[in-house]
Scaffold this motif. Structure first.
Motif, short mmCIF file in Angstrom:
data_model
loop_
_atom_site.label_atom_id
_atom_site.label_comp_id
_atom_site.label_asym_id
_atom_site.label_seq_id
_atom_site.Cartn_x
_atom_site.Cartn_y
_atom_site.Cartn_z
N GLY A 143 0.83 -1.20 0.00
CA GLY A 143 0.00 0.00 0.00
C GLY A 143 0.86 1.24 0.00
O GLY A 143 2.09 1.18 -0.06
N CYS A 144 0.20 2.39 0.07
CA CYS A 144 0.91 3.67 0.06
C CYS A 144 0.57 4.42 1.34
O CYS A 144 -0.58 4.42 1.80
CB CYS A 144 0.48 4.50 -1.15
SG CYS A 144 1.47 6.01 -1.37
N SER A 145 1.57 5.06 1.92
CA SER A 145 1.33 5.82 3.14
C SER A 145 0.50 7.06 2.81
O SER A 145 0.50 7.54 1.67
CB SER A 145 2.67 6.23 3.78
OG SER A 145 3.35 7.12 2.92
N SER A 150 6.18 7.18 1.39
CA SER A 150 6.71 5.83 1.60
C SER A 150 5.61 4.81 1.36
O SER A 150 4.42 5.14 1.31
CB SER A 150 7.26 5.69 3.02
OG SER A 150 6.22 5.91 3.97
N ASP A 152 3.35 1.55 2.37
CA ASP A 152 2.73 0.92 3.54
C ASP A 152 2.88 -0.59 3.39
O ASP A 152 2.26 -1.20 2.52
CB ASP A 152 1.26 1.31 3.63
CG ASP A 152 0.57 0.69 4.83
OD1 ASP A 152 1.23 -0.05 5.59
OD2 ASP A 152 -0.65 0.91 4.98
N THR A 153 3.74 -1.20 4.25
CA THR A 153 4.05 -2.63 4.11
C THR A 153 3.27 -3.50 5.08
O THR A 153 3.57 -4.69 5.22
CB THR A 153 5.55 -2.85 4.33
OG1 THR A 153 5.90 -2.42 5.65
CG2 THR A 153 6.38 -2.10 3.31
N THR A 154 2.26 -2.92 5.74
CA THR A 154 1.53 -3.73 6.72
C THR A 154 0.81 -4.90 6.07
O THR A 154 0.53 -5.90 6.74
CB THR A 154 0.51 -2.87 7.49
OG1 THR A 154 -0.38 -2.23 6.54
CG2 THR A 154 1.21 -1.81 8.32
#
Length: 644
Positions: A143-145, A150, A152-154
């Protein structure tokens, strides 16, 4: 243009805000390789632009040449424009850090419009083609923050360092997938995972066959044979070859040894090969078993072994070239009775033809009735007592014509040789012994120099060729490596620190300097680099014998240690009780038998409650309590674990 925006970038607050490349230690996820360099350390300047001074393999910003790591350099924009960056019309420029300056572009990146525009990393679902695998994960949804700066790697799953094996990993941190040093072909030790998760770090393992270093149970490894070589094996020259399993040693490349029947190397003779030597006294020239000397004995019969137990006995050997009848030969003996008073006697031998090279054993009988001796094959049994034991004594063999033939004494100078017989003691005296398993033995059997040097104490071999004199390893050759005084079973571990096999028969463990504190060890060949556990769980009951040997170790009777109390363990030779190794614990003050030594050191071993063992922290022996520690787990029969 952003000059009319309500908030402007605040360089130094640690947050990357447009148009910053970075801020303090926040590099926005970038490193040197992202900027086209081969590697190195990326930093952030005080103006919040990338500082690539420590990057490696890149270009030089400011030379007007576009090089690796640069988006632009001076007027060289690499063919890019505001339009190509998705920022509409306008004039694209190059900033001081060789990154694009988009301040004069018609449009500026707008985080949240769903399109990744320079310098955004992403925007909404527009990830600029990136996936979880591009940012170090093995799968999942990237995802994207919210700030578009940056990813989003959650939603990503699996990465090296998360402590779980996944993806292509062989291991991850402490998750080794059940592998241990042994399963990878190494000896016991500490296996670890490489930081890249694609292999194992075996530097903490105990080595492996083929690494060129002798370790673990190995007898050799490549050219490493430890102290073992052709000379140590009794040869004069040559080379050993190590087997592929690091256990077998091939000595077929060695040559020349005492006993091959050919005089070579340093030998004075070998078997029948005496180099043409002729005895001046007319006797037959004979070579001693160690090939060091030619002897010219005139004696036709010699005493070659004496037992001082129950019964007492003398073994005679015919060294002549023909039979000798022992009729009217006499054995004169001297000893001390139970009160310490001198006592003597004679045994007149009966008719007994002793063939050339044969031997006969002459025995006494405690409380015998004095009747004539009984003759049997290889044996003459007298029915009277000889007063021999661990006290001084002597024996003299006299021929049928009354001439003294052979003499030996032990325990002191109490009984001198008779007139016409010579005898030389050494610095000490031959030991007496009341142990039925030991004897005084002439070694070699054909050597007679009228000296105690002709004799030694060894295991009895009544009626057979004498056992060789024991060769006692010096201190440090055999090591005590682990001790457990737990109840009801005490245990001690020995390690062969030499380069050759050692037979434990001939050694004893002392847990006290009283007679009941001696544990004699049985025949057990301990290979170089091998461990053996000695366990005091063997009970003398109906149908049982002690000691016993099985795959657990050597089982002996009670060693007499107390749990959670002071004590000591001394390893000695069972002939002269010379000290080989020693350890004491719990404040015990007993000293080791000479020549071994001991100091408590700064941290002596403590007493051991049940379930606790002490062991050596290494195989380096400094004869000190500092060599020892409390074990984290006992490992009797194998290399020690770590200290607590």
């Amino acid at each position: 243009m952003v000059r009319d925006c309500e908030e402007q970038a605040d360089c130094g607050n640690g947050v990357v805000e447009y148009p910053e490349d970075c801020d303090a230690t926040n590099l926005g996820g970038f490193d040197c390789t992202d900027l086209g360099f081969a590697g190195g350390t990326l930093a952030c300047s005080s103006e919040c632009s990338f500082d690539t001074a420590l990057c490696e393999g890149g270009g030089e910003c400011g030379n007007d040449e576009l090089e690796p790591g640069e988006e632009c350099d001076g007027a060289d924009l690499g063919g890019e424009s505001c339009a190509s960056l998705g920022l509409g019309a306008g004039s694209l420029a190059c900033g001081e850090s060789c990154h694009f300056d988009v301040g004069n572009c018609e449009e500026q990146a707008e985080c949240g419009n769903g399109g990744a525009e320079y310098p955004e990393v992403c925007d909404g679902s527009d990830l600029a083609g990136a996936t979880c695998t591009d940012v170090g994960f093995y799968g999942g949804d990237l995802g994207c923050s919210p700030d578009c700066e940056s990813f989003d790697t959650t939603g990503c799953v699996g990465t090296c360092g998360d402590g779980e094996i996944n993806g292509p990993e062989s291991c991850d941190a402490s998750d080794l997938g059940g592998e241990v040093c042994e399963s990878l072909g190494f000896y016991p030790g500490e296996l670890a995972c490489l930081t890249t998760c694609d292999g194992f770090d075996t530097s903490g393992c105990g080595g492996t066959c083929g690494d060129g270093v002798r370790n673990g149970p190995e007898h050799c490894d490549g050219a490493d044979f430890g102290a073992d070589d052709c000379v140590a094996r009794g040869f004069y020259s040559g080379s050993l070859v190590c087997g592929s399993n690091c256990l077998d040693v091939d000595d077929s490349g060695c040559s020349g040894f005492c006993g091959d029947g050919q005089m070579n190397g340093p030998e004075a003779c070998d078997g029948a090969d005496v180099g043409g030597f002729v005895c001046s006294n007319g006797a037959e020239a004979r070579c001693v078993p160690d090939c060091s000397e030619i002897v010219c004995n005139l004696s036709t019969v010699l005493m070659v072994e004496i037992g001082m137990g129950n019964p007492d006995w003398v073994e005679l050997l015919n060294l002549s070239g023909g039979p000798v009848n022992l009729l009217d030969w006499v054995i004169e003996w001297n000893g001390l009775d139970n009160n310490g008073a001198p006592v003597s006697g004679q045994l007149q031998l009966p008719d007994y033809p002793l063939a050339a090279g044969d031997r006969v054993v002459v025995l006494d009988e405690w409380n015998g009735d004095g009747s004539p001796p009984t003759v049997g094959p290889g044996e003459i049994q007298f029915h009277e007592n000889i007063w021999w034991g661990d006290s001084p004594g002597s024996a003299l063999l006299v021929s049928d014509d009354g001439a003294p033939v052979d003499f030996v004494r032990w325990g002191g100078p109490d009984f001198g040789p008779p007139s016409g017989v010579s005898w030389t003691d050494g610095p000490d005296y031959l030991p007496g012994s009341g142990d039925d398993d030991l004897s005084l033995s002439r070694n070699p059997e054909i050597l007679d120099t009228d000296s105690m040097d002709d004799w030694c104490q060894t295991f009895e071999s009544q009626g057979l060729p004498n056992e060789p004199c024991p060769v006692i390893p010096p201190p440090g050759t055999l090591l005590i490596t682990e001790v457990d005084t737990g109840q009801p079973i005490d245990r001690v571990e020995l390690y062969n620190n030499s380069g050759a096999d050692v037979d434990l028969e001939g050694f004893a463990l002392l847990s006290s300097y009283q007679w009941w504190g001696t544990t004699y060890l049985p025949t057990f060949i301990l290979a170089p680099g091998a461990y053996v556990a000695i366990i005091d769980d063997c009970n003398q009951g109906p149908g049982s014998t002690c000691p016993q040997v099985d795959n657990q170790g050597i089982h002996v009777e009670n060693i007499n240690w107390a749990s959670d109390a002071g004590g000591f363990c001394a390893l000695v030779d069972s002939f002269a009780f010379n000290g080989v190794d020693f350890v004491r614990w719990g404040g015990d003050t007993n000293d080791p038998p000479a020549p071994d030594q001991w100091t408590d050191g700064a941290d002596p071993p403590p007493a051991m409650p049940n379930g606790t063992a002490i062991g050596r922290s290494s195989l380096v022996d400094t004869n000190s309590g500092d060599d020892w520690c409390v074990m984290s787990v006992d490992t009797f029969g194998a290399a020690n674990a770590s200290c607590q």
